[in-house]
Every structure is written in C-alpha cells, then in structure tokens.
Design an enzyme around this catalytic site. Structure first.
Site, mmCIF file in Angstrom:
data_model
loop_
_atom_site.group_PDB
_atom_site.id
_atom_site.type_symbol
_atom_site.label_atom_id
_atom_site.label_comp_id
_atom_site.label_asym_id
_atom_site.label_seq_id
_atom_site.Cartn_x
_atom_site.Cartn_y
_atom_site.Cartn_z
ATOM 1 N N ASP A 82 1.118 16.201 20.001
ATOM 2 C CA ASP A 82 1.174 17.279 20.817
ATOM 3 C C ASP A 82 1.445 18.561 20.293
ATOM 4 O O ASP A 82 2.422 19.453 20.651
ATOM 5 C CB ASP A 82 2.284 16.923 21.758
ATOM 6 N N LYS A 109 -3.989 10.235 5.777
ATOM 7 C CA LYS A 109 -3.808 9.444 6.702
ATOM 8 C C LYS A 109 -2.625 10.243 7.598
ATOM 9 O O LYS A 109 -1.524 10.349 7.257
ATOM 10 C CB LYS A 109 -3.154 8.102 6.502
ATOM 11 N N ASP A 164 15.986 12.057 -8.161
ATOM 12 C CA ASP A 164 17.632 12.294 -8.110
ATOM 13 C C ASP A 164 17.752 12.303 -6.679
ATOM 14 O O ASP A 164 18.928 12.784 -6.219
ATOM 15 C CB ASP A 164 17.859 13.813 -8.468
ATOM 16 N N HIS A 192 0.806 -1.309 -0.046
ATOM 17 C CA HIS A 192 0.074 0.055 0.125
ATOM 18 C C HIS A 192 0.822 1.328 -0.086
ATOM 19 O O HIS A 192 0.305 2.306 -0.031
ATOM 20 C CB HIS A 192 -0.953 -0.088 1.338
ATOM 21 N N LYS A 235 3.314 4.578 -0.777
ATOM 22 C CA LYS A 235 3.449 5.660 -1.881
ATOM 23 C C LYS A 235 4.332 6.410 -1.633
ATOM 24 O O LYS A 235 4.444 7.051 -0.768
ATOM 25 C CB LYS A 235 2.139 6.449 -1.763
ATOM 26 N N HIS A 294 -9.162 10.603 2.559
ATOM 27 C CA HIS A 294 -8.269 9.742 2.307
ATOM 28 C C HIS A 294 -6.932 10.125 2.895
ATOM 29 O O HIS A 294 -6.206 9.057 2.832
ATOM 30 C CB HIS A 294 -8.241 9.689 0.649
#
Length: 521
Positions: A420, A415, A178, A171, A173, A413
């Site tokens: 704190d 996450k 470079d 999952h 991404k 979508h």
C-alpha cells in the site's frame, strides 16, 4: 553431474560414498556462547547515530542501497568505522575481487581490536576451509559454519549422503557494525552482487538501517551464532589455524587490494566514495522497523511445520493490504495456495503487481520451470505480471549516468515487497518453496510511507522499459496463450514465445517442468 558422477579423483563413487557416509559431525565440541556488545552509543557510529535519532524518537532510519558499488562501499566504510564489533552473516562469500576487499576490511578491523564474528552457510559459501581457518586464527575473529557437511574432503558427496539434513540452508544476509548500523537485503558477498562481474549483474536491493531496529538484527544474529547448527571452524577440522597462515593471508589480501588500486572497478568505487561519505544523515527515510526472520531451528523441523517461520510473521503486523501489493522476487514459484491468495487480493480490489526474472534473465532455469506453470492462472485472476529483460542493468546505468561493465546480462536478485505504499519488506526471502519451507531467511519491514513511495514510484516509472509485460490472449482455436509485450520508442511489440532465448533453452526448461522437483525450488 554430466558424466562426472562415475569416477571422482580416480576413485569409484561407491567407495567415496562409503567414505563420506562414515563421516559425522563432532558432538563434544566447545561452542562458547557470545552475544552482541551493548553500550556502544559512545562509539563513533553511536555518537553520529544518536545525533540523527534525536530528531526521530522511537523511529529507525532506512537508506536504500540499489546501486551495487554503493552497497559494497557502505559495508567497507562501516568496517573501517567500527570500533568494537562486526557481526557478519552470509549465504555466499566468494573469493573474488569484492570478496577479497571485504575480507581485507574485516582483517583491518580485527587488527584494530574490533571483535569480528562471521557465520556462513557451509554449502552456499563453498569457502576454502584453510582460508577460514587462517582468519579464525586471529584473536579477534571467530568463524562458524551453519549446518555444515561432515565430510570436509568430499563435501559434494558428503552432502548427497546426508541430503535430508544438508538440503536445509541458511540464506540470511546481514552485516552489523558496533550494534549501531546494520545492512540487510538480497546481496551476498561476490562480484555479481556489486556490479563487478562482466557477464552477469544482479539487480538487487539492500537497506542500511540505524536506530532501534539494529538491536533486533543483533538479537537475530546471536540466535544463529549460538544455535546448535552453528559449528566453530576449528571444531569441524579438529585443529586451529596458525599465526603464520594468518600472516600469509593478510599479506596476500593487502597485495591484492594494492594491485587493484588502478583497476576500472576501484576507480569507479573511489569516484562514488565521496558521495557515500558526504551523504551522512541525508538519504535516510524514517519510520518503525519490524525485523522478521526464521527460527534457526527451522532446518530441523518438517518443511510443513510452520513454527518459527518468517512468512506467517507478516500477519502479526496486523496491517492487511488494502489497495496495492508490489512483489519483486527473482525466484517466484507461488504454488496453488499462493496463486489463490493473490487472486483473492485482486477480488478484494487490491492491485497486485509481480516483477520476476524472464527466462532470458534468470540464472536458475529449474525455478523458471516451476514458475511458468502458474502464469496462466495468475494472469486470469487479474495479477499483473512483469518479467525482467536481460538488458535492464544497462538501462538503469544509463539513466543514473553511471558507467559500468558493458554487456553484462541483468538478472533480478532483489527480494522486496511494497504494501500500500506505506511499508516495504527488504530481505533475503524469495516467494518460492525453498525460501518458505526449507531454508532460513531474514528481512526488515520498513514502515515508512516516503520510502515505500520512493521505491514503488521509481519502479513504476521504469517497469515497461526494463521488463516485458505479460498478457493472456485467446488464439483462434480458443486456447489461452501468453504474450510478452514490449514498449519502446518504436512502439509496442508483442511476442508469443519466451523472448531472447534459444529453442533449446525453451525446451530444456519445459522438460524441467515435467520433473517432480517443485518442493526443492
């Protein structure tokens, strides 16, 4: 499969299962090991980065990308600026408007001599093998598929026949140029992630980073690239791509990009491109970067075996939450251990706030069915619960003064976890059993109080406008009921049923909640 499981392409399913069951992954394959390129400080991106980093020795820069168009442009600009390498790792890559622009950018870079490595999740991407094979025919592009389905002709049935293995997915991404810039976050490659789709728009967050954290992203990419579960597309198909098919694909992509020049989305993107380019070193927050990711071998271990898992790595940062925890997770199924942990934080005086999808906003009803059974316990334990409204994207666009495709249904979508208001996690990890135990994930902890304050403060200002606040109330019979509270210009409105969904939708999700599928959510 709604009645389509009995016959597929005119053949009995039993025969297809027999055919797909005979397929197996190749074992004697040529998998050339390669690694991220070093010594890239002299590239254009390297020189710009070094100038920025001189003022922040030992730190990394973080630029949040909450806007979908900006997030796509950041990738395209980096692809255009790259001189030596592009490392691309995604769960989904659609063959749509933004997906084709992305492919066109990678091909342009490869044509300039840039080395392009692409690793995709085989099941999530659902990419056309012939297109991938055509890209792979380029001398500067190599495509690998993670934990692929053995049967390439009957992939759906092949997955069913080898479910215990193919149920474990990558999952992750990440996008690295470079070895000097990296983008991580919640977005895959597809129109719904970049505000280019008319019916749904995902509220998401990526982070562009520069500095020491980038080499950690490259190291993580290398571990996946060289993992036994990563198969070169040529090895899977038993043949290589042809130059003619690559030329045809190049021409097709170029023609498509040209045809979209005057489309509303392209016009909007060009209007924002100057802002992206002009930002330069502006908009960056600075601090220490801590990359967390699952060991790619996680997919070969039992789900309850936590060796190499991402979630326990938070404890290694040795910075327990003291005052406030903000959780943004579109798919939120905490389970009893998660509920106990969150309630324990509240008992210690920590303010715990969770934003997740409402039933009206979610794109996965089964996940909502798993989540809703824990709402009462969370609210009773003092956790503050908010559920995103389906019109939240329109509110955000209006606030920013940005135009977009009207009428799009919002779906969370991103996450993101804020600790704190001193550190932020931005990545691919959902707080659900699938992310925690089954799939592999990645994310960056940005130890930057200004960034944490910016993200938490921005959300806090708009939370009551974009989400329903949940309350737990006792009715006349003494039973606890959930109430959805909406605050607006007309005052406060309270509802006692899941808002803005049909009775049938509520019933279907209730029924899903009866099924023993939580471990797969």
């Amino acid at each position: 499969m709604r009645g389509q499981l009995n016959i597929v392409h005119g053949l009995p399913v039993a025969a297809l299962l027999l055919v797909s069951g005979c397929a197996s992954l190749p074992t004697d394959i040529e998998r050339t090991e390669s690694h991220a390129l070093r010594g890239t400080e002299t590239t254009r991106l390297g020189r710009i980065g070094q100038a920025m980093l001189k003022a922040h020795p030992g730190e990394s820069g973080f630029r949040p990308l909450p806007n979908g168009v900006d997030a796509l442009l950041a990738r395209l600009v980096l692809a255009e600026a790259a001189e030596r390498s592009l490392d691309v790792q995604y769960y989904i890559w659609h063959d749509d408007l933004t997906g084709r622009h992305f492919a066109h950018a990678l091909l342009r870079a490869a044509d300039r001599g840039v080395r392009v490595r692409v690793i995709l999740d085989d099941v999530g991407a659902r990419a056309d093998d012939e297109n991938l094979l055509s890209l792979d025919a380029h001398p500067n592009i190599e495509i690998r598929l993670f934990n692929p389905v053995a049967s390439r002709n009957f992939r759906g049935l092949g997955m069913l026949s080898d479910f215990s293995r193919t149920n474990r997915r990558m999952h992750n991404k990440s996008f690295t140029a470079d070895n000097q810039r990296a983008i991580l976050g919640g977005r895959n490659i597809g129109d719904e992630y970049f505000e280019a789709q008319s019916d749904v728009a995902f509220g998401d967050l990526d982070v562009l980073t520069v500095g020491p954290g980038v080499s950690d992203v490259s190291d993580a990419f290398d571990r996946y690239w060289n993992a036994p579960a990563s198969f070169p597309i040529q090895a899977l198909l038993g043949r290589g791509g042809e130059t003619a098919s690559l030329d045809a694909l190049r021409a097709k992509l170029a023609a498509f990009v040209e045809s979209q020049h005057d489309s509303p989305y392209a016009i909007r993107a060009r209007s924002q491109l100057d802002e992206v380019l002009a930002a330069g070193s502006e908009g960056f927050f600075w601090g220490k970067a801590h990359l967390l990711y699952d060991d790619p071998a996680k997919i070969s271990r039992a789900p309850e075996d936590t060796e190499g898992h991402l979630l326990p790595q938070f404890a290694d940062l040795r910075a327990p939450v003291q005052n406030e925890l903000l959780i943004i997770s579109p798919y939120f199924v905490p389970g009893e251990p998660g509920v106990a942990w969150l309630r324990g934080l509240v008992k210690r005086g920590v303010r715990v706030t969770v934003l997740t999808n409402s039933l009206a906003a979610t794109d996965v009803g089964a996940v909502h069915a798993g989540y809703q059974r824990y709402r009462q316990a969370l609210l009773a334990g003092g956790v503050k619960l908010y559920e995103l409204k389906p019109d939240a994207i329109e509110h955000e666009r209006a606030k920013r003064g940005k135009s977009g495709i009207s009428g799009s249904r919002a779906s969370l979508h991103a996450k993101t976890f804020v600790f704190d208001r001193r550190a932020v996690f931005i990545g691919s990890l959902n707080l659900d059993p699938r992310s925690i135990q089954l799939n592999t994930e990645i994310g960056l902890v940005c130890a930057s109080a200004p960034l944490a304050e910016e993200l938490a403060g921005r959300l806090e200002q708009n939370l009551d406008k974009i989400a329903w606040r949940l309350e737990r109330k006792l009715d006349a019979s003494g039973d606890a009921r959930i109430v959805w509270v909406e605050s607006g210009a007309e005052g406060v409105r309270r509802r006692t049923e899941e808002p803005e969904v049909s009775t049938w939708r509520r019933f279907s999700v209730w029924f899903l909640g009866l099924l023993p599928i939580e471990a797969q959510l």
